[in-house]
Enzyme design. Structure first.
Site, PDB file in Angstrom:
ATOM      1  CG  HIS A   1     -11.249  -8.626  -7.938  1.00 26.87           C
ATOM      2  ND1 HIS A   1     -10.965  -8.280  -6.643  1.00 26.87           N
ATOM      3  CD2 HIS A   1     -12.592  -8.851  -7.997  1.00 26.87           C
ATOM      4  CE1 HIS A   1     -12.093  -8.272  -5.942  1.00 26.87           C
ATOM      5  NE2 HIS A   1     -13.095  -8.619  -6.745  1.00 26.87           N
TER       6      HIS A   1
ATOM      7  CE1 TYR B   1      -9.160  -4.122  -4.975  1.00 29.10           C
ATOM      8  CE2 TYR B   1      -8.507  -2.594  -6.712  1.00 29.10           C
ATOM      9  CZ  TYR B   1      -8.595  -3.884  -6.208  1.00 29.10           C
ATOM     10  OH  TYR B   1      -8.116  -4.935  -6.952  1.00 29.10           O
TER      11      TYR B   1
ATOM     12  CG  ASN C   1      -3.166  -9.944  -6.956  1.00 33.57           C
ATOM     13  OD1 ASN C   1      -3.735  -9.170  -7.717  1.00 33.57           O
ATOM     14  ND2 ASN C   1      -3.491 -10.055  -5.680  1.00 33.57           N
TER      15      ASN C   1
ATOM     16  CE  LYS D   1      -6.588  -7.458  -9.139  1.00 40.19           C
ATOM     17  NZ  LYS D   1      -5.793  -7.482  -7.886  1.00 40.19           N
TER      18      LYS D   1
ATOM     19  CD  GLU E   1     -15.877  -7.453  -5.419  1.00 36.75           C
ATOM     20  OE1 GLU E   1     -14.978  -7.165  -4.619  1.00 36.75           O
ATOM     21  OE2 GLU E   1     -15.887  -8.527  -6.060  1.00 36.75           O
TER      22      GLU E   1
HETATM   23  P1  DAT Z   1      -7.801 -10.154  -2.727  1.00 34.47           P
HETATM   24  O1  DAT Z   1      -7.591  -9.495  -4.070  1.00 34.47           O
HETATM   25  O2  DAT Z   1      -7.077 -11.457  -2.613  1.00 34.47           O
HETATM   26  O3  DAT Z   1      -9.265 -10.272  -2.342  1.00 34.47           O
HETATM   27  P2  DAT Z   1      -7.654  -7.846  -0.951  1.00 34.47           P
HETATM   28  O4  DAT Z   1      -9.078  -7.643  -1.284  1.00 34.47           O
HETATM   29  O5  DAT Z   1      -7.275  -7.916   0.501  1.00 34.47           O
HETATM   30  O6  DAT Z   1      -7.108  -9.203  -1.630  1.00 34.47           O
HETATM   31  O7  DAT Z   1      -6.756  -6.720  -1.611  1.00 34.47           O
HETATM   32  C1  DAT Z   1      -7.027  -6.203  -2.890  1.00 34.47           C
HETATM   33  C2  DAT Z   1      -5.724  -6.083  -3.672  1.00 34.47           C
HETATM   34  O8  DAT Z   1      -4.825  -5.199  -3.007  1.00 34.47           O
HETATM   35  C3  DAT Z   1      -4.920  -7.384  -3.788  1.00 34.47           C
HETATM   36  O9  DAT Z   1      -5.398  -8.196  -4.850  1.00 34.47           O
HETATM   37  C4  DAT Z   1      -3.532  -6.897  -4.005  1.00 34.47           C
HETATM   38  C5  DAT Z   1      -3.469  -5.652  -3.130  1.00 34.47           C
HETATM   39  N1  DAT Z   1      -2.969  -5.968  -1.781  1.00 34.47           N
HETATM   40  C6  DAT Z   1      -3.677  -6.524  -0.766  1.00 34.47           C
HETATM   41  N2  DAT Z   1      -2.956  -6.644   0.367  1.00 34.47           N
HETATM   42  C7  DAT Z   1      -1.737  -6.150   0.057  1.00 34.47           C
HETATM   43  C8  DAT Z   1      -0.521  -5.981   0.815  1.00 34.47           C
HETATM   44  N3  DAT Z   1      -0.430  -6.350   2.088  1.00 34.47           N
HETATM   45  N4  DAT Z   1       0.534  -5.441   0.172  1.00 34.47           N
HETATM   46  C9  DAT Z   1       0.441  -5.056  -1.102  1.00 34.47           C
HETATM   47  N5  DAT Z   1      -0.662  -5.170  -1.874  1.00 34.47           N
HETATM   48  C10 DAT Z   1      -1.747  -5.711  -1.300  1.00 34.47           C
HETATM   49 MG    MG Z   2     -10.654  -8.801  -1.992  1.00 33.29          MG
END
Ligand code: DAT
Ligand code: MG
Length: 168
Positions: A126, A51, A123, A11, A137
């Site tokens: 991805h 997303y 973070n 990212k 994806e």
């Molecule tokens: P991941 O990237 O671990 O698969 P995800 O698909 O649920 O997690 O979410 C996509 C991204 O959105 C994640 O990398 C960071 C952000 N995110 C997810 N949950 C969040 C939350 N509760 N608060 C803030 N940012 C969040």
């Molecule tokens: Mg995810």
């Protein structure tokens, strides 16, 4: 165990912090094969498709700003496809938990992620979380000819006088 493909995205924070080499080195611990890799300028449209499942979340608009590079002033990401046995779980383990504060400290997210004052998890990487998600994806981020293995069924279309392979 099963051979799988998974999508990894470094990212904008990962690129801005000059972590590309470091992240690739960590991921090489998996012994998986890289079968696709490129720099991508992330459009709002691509971000929204990637997303789409998080559209209703309170952090959605910040998340789109993040992945399109508007939080870091640079709209590049690096997209990679890794291939091999148990690829999805292996990459998720090295990436670490979604919330950098809960992620294992030696994981990529645990070591380099942070939580912004807006609440968004910044973070660094991805990683696809299931085979269905990986397929969706990879098809979204890569064209068939950009991957060295024929991962999913393709078809040929004709654009003017040019023939092009697309995902079926
Ligand atoms: P991941 O990237 O671990 O698969 P995800 O698909 O649920 O997690 O979410 C996509 C991204 O959105 C994640 O990398 C960071 C952000 N995110 C997810 N949950 C969040 C939350 N509760 N608060 C803030 N940012 C969040
Ligand atoms: Mg995810």
């Amino acid at each position: 165990m099963k051979e799988q493909a998974t999508l990894v995205i470094i990212k904008p924070d990962g690129l801005k912090k000059s972590l590309t080499g470091n992240i690739l080195t960590r991921l090489s611990e998996t012994k998986l094969k890289i079968i696709g890799a490129k720099m991508v300028k992330v459009s709002k449209d691509l971000a929204a498709k990637h997303y789409a499942h998080l559209k209703e979340k309170p952090f959605y608009s910040e998340l789109i700003k993040y992945i399109t590079g508007r939080l870091h002033g640079d709209n590049r990401v690096m997209a990679l496809v890794y291939w091999g046995e148990d690829a999805i779980a292996k990459v998720r383990k090295i990436a670490g938990a979604t919330n950098p504060e809960e992620a294992e400290p030696t994981s990529i997210r645990g070591a380099y992620g942070r939580i912004l004052t807006s609440g968004l998890y910044e973070n660094v990487v991805h990683a696809s979380s299931s085979e269905e998600e990986a397929e969706r994806e990879i098809k979204l981020w890569f064209e068939p000819d950009e991957i060295v293995y024929p991962l999913y069924p393709i078809k040929e279309i004709t654009l003017g006088r040019v023939k092009k392979k697309v995902w079926k």
